[in-house]
Design an enzyme around this catalytic site. Structure first.
Site, PDB file in Angstrom:
ATOM      1  N   SER A  87       0.846  -1.196   0.000  1.00  0.00           N
ATOM      2  CA  SER A  87       0.000   0.000   0.000  1.00  0.00           C
ATOM      3  C   SER A  87       0.885   1.252   0.000  1.00  0.00           C
ATOM      4  O   SER A  87       1.721   1.411  -0.885  1.00  0.00           O
ATOM      5  CB  SER A  87      -0.962  -0.035   1.188  1.00  0.00           C
ATOM      6  OG  SER A  87      -1.962   0.947   1.066  1.00  0.00           O
ATOM      7  N   HIS A 193      -8.233   1.249  -1.375  1.00  0.00           N
ATOM      8  CA  HIS A 193      -8.101   0.280  -2.474  1.00  0.00           C
ATOM      9  C   HIS A 193      -9.469  -0.250  -2.911  1.00  0.00           C
ATOM     10  O   HIS A 193      -9.652  -1.451  -3.108  1.00  0.00           O
ATOM     11  CB  HIS A 193      -7.161  -0.861  -2.072  1.00  0.00           C
ATOM     12  CG  HIS A 193      -5.823  -0.384  -1.628  1.00  0.00           C
ATOM     13  ND1 HIS A 193      -4.899   0.130  -2.512  1.00  0.00           N
ATOM     14  CD2 HIS A 193      -5.269  -0.300  -0.392  1.00  0.00           C
ATOM     15  CE1 HIS A 193      -3.818   0.502  -1.831  1.00  0.00           C
ATOM     16  NE2 HIS A 193      -4.023   0.251  -0.555  1.00  0.00           N
TER      17      HIS A 193
END
Length: 303
Positions: A87, A193
């Protein structure tokens, strides 16, 4: 050969980066982090937790720890042959690969966290254990409705998946996923996401394309593809897509294990989360959360 992997936002805790703040090699990182963020050194050390876990602070705090650990490794002469980041950790990986310099990395992370924090905070995320990703995808698709999406946001390991999206969809998913070993809500402000982050993509794309990105010196494995590359265009596009795209971490770990020349990995930051994930694919990994990791990497590495 050695791979560096960098943890993401979910690893924040009060006291993070403790031994790294004592290292002279890492001092410039903490100085620049404090100039870029909100007194991050003090926040990492003392909290309060409520401020530290806020997206505006969590992403810069994790990045500061990652880059401090990277500075220590560089000072000891340990360099990677391939990198990846989980991430927001992907930006730390780009710094390690020479795509970004230290100050640019910290500024991009600050911009990223601000853009994401400004979005309406109605999204949720939950960790799902004990189900293959295909089954989670099926259930998430069935639980989704127009305007209420639910997707696999993080494919972390073979039976460790995180779903991300609208709270109504998550309720339907939880009711249907009776074959899961556990479903645990994550303490997050947004559905990272997932399609619910789309409102930040245009501004993030403009920010990324305006940044002075350089071709990487070594292969990078972007989250959005899970495939090693040295193509700056691919890296740039993947960094932009990452806001709404799935973190392909299982595929990333498979890519590392498929590189026969990569015989070990280092989790570069104050976390053991990725170290544990790599064990599931049989890749030896040590974590910089332990100062003893330096002794295992190089003789006399800790001083």
């Amino acid at each position: 050969m050695i791979g560096f992997v960098f943890p993401g936002q979910g690893t924040v805790r009060v006291g993070m980066g403790g031994w790294l703040r004592k290292e002279a090699a890492a001092a410039p990182v903490w100085t620049q982090a404090d100039e870029t963020g909100d007194d991050l050194t003090r926040l990492c050390s003392r909290g309060p937790l409520a401020r530290l876990v806020d997206t505006r602070n969590a992403q810069p705090a994790v990045t500061a720890c990652n880059l401090a650990a990277l500075a220590v490794l560089r000072d000891r002469g340990v360099a990677p042959d391939v990198v990846a980041g989980h991430s927001v950790g992907e930006l730390s990986a780009l710094c390690a690969a020479g795509v970004l310099e230290l100050g640019e990395t910290l500024r991009l992370v600050a911009d990223r966290s601000e853009l994401m924090a400004q979005l309406p905070g109605r999204g949720v995320m939950s960790s799902v254990l004990g189900l293959p990703v295909a089954r989670v995808e099926e259930l998430a698709g069935e639980a989704s409705r127009p305007g209420e999406p639910l997707v696999v946001g993080l494919d972390n390991a073979e039976d460790q998946v995180v779903v991300s999206g609208a709270p109504e969809a998550l309720e339907r998913f939880t009711a249907a996923a009776t074959d899961a070993r556990s479903i645990t809500a994550l303490k997050v402000s947004h559905a990272f996401h997932s399609p619910l982050m789309a409102g930040a993509v245009d501004a993030w794309a403009e920010t990324v394309r305006a940044a002075p990105l350089r071709p990487p010196r070594i292969p990078v494995v972007p989250n959005a593809t899970g495939e090693p590359t040295t193509d700056l265009r691919v890296i740039t596009d993947a960094l932009i897509d990452q806001l709404v795209a799935r973190v392909q971490w299982t595929r990333t770990m498979t890519a590392f294990s498929a590189m026969s020349t990569v015989d070990r990995c280092v989790e570069v930051g104050d976390s053991k989360a990725l170290t544990g994930m790599f064990r599931t694919v049989g890749v030896r990994c040590v974590s910089m959360s332990d100062p003893g990791a330096l002794r295992r990497l190089i003789p006399g590495g800790a001083r």
